[in-house]
Design a protein around this motif. Structure first.
Motif, PDB file in Angstrom:
ATOM      1  N   ALA A  94      36.888  40.322  36.954  1.00  0.00           N
ATOM      2  CA  ALA A  94      37.562  39.553  36.372  1.00  0.00           C
ATOM      3  C   ALA A  94      36.351  39.006  36.242  1.00  0.00           C
ATOM      4  O   ALA A  94      35.654  38.346  35.301  1.00  0.00           O
ATOM      5  CB  ALA A  94      38.135  38.745  37.021  1.00  0.00           C
ATOM      6  N   LEU A  95      35.684  39.000  36.891  1.00  0.00           N
ATOM      7  CA  LEU A  95      34.006  38.325  37.208  1.00  0.00           C
ATOM      8  C   LEU A  95      32.532  39.358  36.882  1.00  0.00           C
ATOM      9  O   LEU A  95      32.226  38.816  35.376  1.00  0.00           O
ATOM     10  CB  LEU A  95      33.347  38.064  39.084  1.00  0.00           C
ATOM     11  N   ALA A  96      32.926  40.615  36.283  1.00  0.00           N
ATOM     12  CA  ALA A  96      32.403  41.720  35.459  1.00  0.00           C
ATOM     13  C   ALA A  96      33.000  41.515  34.673  1.00  0.00           C
ATOM     14  O   ALA A  96      31.846  40.736  33.099  1.00  0.00           O
ATOM     15  CB  ALA A  96      32.381  43.390  35.556  1.00  0.00           C
ATOM     16  N   ASP A  97      34.264  41.491  33.652  1.00  0.00           N
ATOM     17  CA  ASP A  97      34.578  41.389  32.596  1.00  0.00           C
ATOM     18  C   ASP A  97      33.785  39.925  31.416  1.00  0.00           C
ATOM     19  O   ASP A  97      33.558  40.113  30.789  1.00  0.00           O
ATOM     20  CB  ASP A  97      36.149  41.501  32.387  1.00  0.00           C
ATOM     21  N   ALA A  98      34.152  38.943  32.704  1.00  0.00           N
ATOM     22  CA  ALA A  98      33.532  37.492  31.934  1.00  0.00           C
ATOM     23  C   ALA A  98      31.710  37.462  31.846  1.00  0.00           C
ATOM     24  O   ALA A  98      31.192  36.709  31.399  1.00  0.00           O
ATOM     25  CB  ALA A  98      33.760  36.058  33.087  1.00  0.00           C
ATOM     26  N   GLY A  99      31.238  38.035  31.907  1.00  0.00           N
ATOM     27  CA  GLY A  99      29.674  38.010  32.076  1.00  0.00           C
ATOM     28  C   GLY A  99      29.006  38.358  33.376  1.00  0.00           C
ATOM     29  O   GLY A  99      27.516  38.009  33.680  1.00  0.00           O
ATOM     30  N   VAL A 100      29.531  37.921  34.318  1.00  0.00           N
ATOM     31  CA  VAL A 100      28.679  37.505  35.766  1.00  0.00           C
ATOM     32  C   VAL A 100      28.122  39.364  36.523  1.00  0.00           C
ATOM     33  O   VAL A 100      29.144  39.866  36.908  1.00  0.00           O
ATOM     34  CB  VAL A 100      29.613  37.142  36.900  1.00  0.00           C
TER      35      VAL A 100
END
Length: 493
Positions: A94-100
């Motif tokens: 979820a973090l990676a999908d948000a651009g983090v």
């Protein structure tokens, strides 16, 4: 003299242009939002049975702060520990999908990722189920955490430390304090006293957390802001911070900075929602704005607006830059005098030429817009001071104003040629001119410098006085008169 007006850059435009690098360190949680319906009571216990129809998992805690920073246009790296389990996998994805950037979010074998699941029926949360790791994180994982913080922070503009009590023990805080750090460090902690060694530029306690720092109660309601201001030095000293923003939920915030008058923001409360994480939104917007070069007072105002936007929705709060930009609009252009003075100091430092004008602007007409466009052409930044309702009554009579002060200010702020609007309570803005120190004082063409009560104040600060062209047959009094004539004729018919 500028031939064309260069509109002042808004806080959101500044964030978009700078895209600050921010490192988020702290407790990475997974929030669950499960919803369903209740149609019966369990046989084995007097408890409602929730028939689930939807399950959602989203980043929470420090992870939600990271998601909000990314949504606001920052380049974000998260640093923390999660379990090598299903919840940890969902959270990292979820973090990676948000651009983090999750390259420094380490999955630790045998550990459990903290989850907080809220179960609701209708619009009511029935229960929250917390599942967390009972044992301390292993020493090798904490050693790796320190290395990751040092690496991620090497080229960062800001660092946000989110502490909910499960990751940053006293030894880790001491080790973090010894590391090189970015120019801006923000601490968001349940007990900022524990992180005092980090010497943050800014802490963001809520009212209860500020009471821990102050060592006494802040009272209730609006009294909390006044008491926090009185205890400013004690709050900042206990947290080891240069400045503090005390968040007061539905009552907004109060900014406490050394040697400065406390600055308030006002929240725009909405009906109660099943929302969580508004504080994460506030911290993210505050950090993104201040790390992009926005003055602290302005950054706090923007953060308040972001929190207002986020709490309108159900779930874990997130506010993106586009929706913040849409919501801010004219509201960010209408500012109080403390914030306006800070913004103009920044414009002056950049070499911008500041133009100031004022008026009642009760019913906006072509004479007003022509004068404002001409005033804007005299410099780089146009500031318009609008008379308060009480001031208009004293000047124009008890039947005026037709429109209230905030309505009049919002209409002026919506004009493309206007950069800032403020409301003043005096009959003339002489003291405001002295305080804001514009390069040019502009006034409508039906005056001469000798007629102006503001001339002396303009002369004191060395401001040029510009008399604007007069547009004949366009006045508010005439327009109101014509409206009344038409209404009277209609009534007679």
């Amino acid at each position: 003299m500028a031939e064309t007006t260069r509109r002042a850059q808004t806080p959101t435009e500044r964030i978009r242009e700078r895209a600050p690098r921010v490192v988020v360190i702290g407790d990475l949680l997974l929030d669950g939002w499960w919803s369903g319906t209740i149609g019966r009571i369990a046989r084995e216990a007097p408890a409602p049975v929730v028939d689930l129809n939807a399950r959602e998992h989203v980043p929470g805690g420090a992870a939600n702060t990271a998601v909000n920073l990314a949504a606001l246009g920052a380049r974000v790296a998260a640093v923390g520990l999660v379990g090598d389990d299903e919840a940890g996998r969902i959270l990292r994805e979820a973090l990676a999908d948000a651009g983090v950037d999750v390259s420094r979010v380490r999955a630790i074998a045998g550990a459990r990722t903290t989850t907080k699941v809220r179960v609701s029926a209708g619009e009511q949360v029935i229960v929250r189920i917390d599942d967390s790791e009972p044992d301390p994180w292993p020493a090798p994982a904490l050693d790796a955490l320190i290395d990751d913080v040092a690496t991620a922070s090497a080229d960062a503009d800001a660092q946000v430390v989110c502490d909910y009590g499960s990751l940053l023990g006293d030894e880790i805080v001491e080790r973090l304090a010894a590391l090189p750090r970015p120019a801006l460090r923000v601490v968001d902690a349940h007990d900022a006293r524990r992180l005092r060694a980090l010497r943050p530029e800014l802490v963001t306690p809520n009212a209860a957390e500020a009471e821990l720092l102050a060592g006494e109660s802040l009272g209730s309601g609006e009294q909390r802001a006044e008491r926090a201001a009185e205890l400013s030095e004690r709050i900042r000293e206990a947290a080891g911070a240069r400045a503090a923003v005390v968040t007061l939920d539905r009552d907004g915030t109060v900014l406490l900075a050394p040697g400065a008058t406390p600055v308030r923001t006002r929240a725009h409360p909405y009906p109660e929602k099943q929302a969580s994480g508004a504080g994460d939104v506030f911290v993210a917007a505050l950090t993104a704005a201040h790390a992009s070069g926005e003055p602290l007072e302005s950054a706090v105002a923007l953060a308040q607006r972001a929190a207002d936007v986020a709490v309108q929705r159900v779930g874990t709060c997130v506010c993106g830059l586009d929706e913040l930009e849409r919501a801010a609009g004219a509201e960010l252009a209408v500012v109080d005098q403390d914030l306006l003075a800070a913004r103009l100091d920044e414009h002056r430092a950049r070499g911008d030429r500041i133009v100031f004008t004022n008026g009642c602007f009760d019913v906006l007409h072509r004479g007003h817009t022509a004068s404002l466009r001409q005033a804007a052409s005299l410099g780089d930044v146009l500031v318009v001071a609008v008379n308060s309702d009480a001031s208009v009554r004293r000047l124009k009579g008890e039947e005026r104003p037709v429109n209230g002060e905030r309505d009049r200010a919002d209409v002026i702020a919506a004009l493309a040629c206007v950069d800032y609007v403020t409301i003043f309570t005096e009959d003339t803005p002489r003291e405001l001119i002295r305080r804001l120190r514009p390069h040019v004082y502009a006034k409508g063409g039906d005056y001469t410098p000798e007629m102006l009560a503001e001339t002396a104040a303009a002369d004191e600060i060395g401001a040029e006085i510009a008399i604007l062209d007069y547009v004949a047959d366009h006045s508010t009094t005439q327009i109101i008169g014509r409206i009344r004539e038409v209404a009277s004729d209609g009534a007679r018919r």
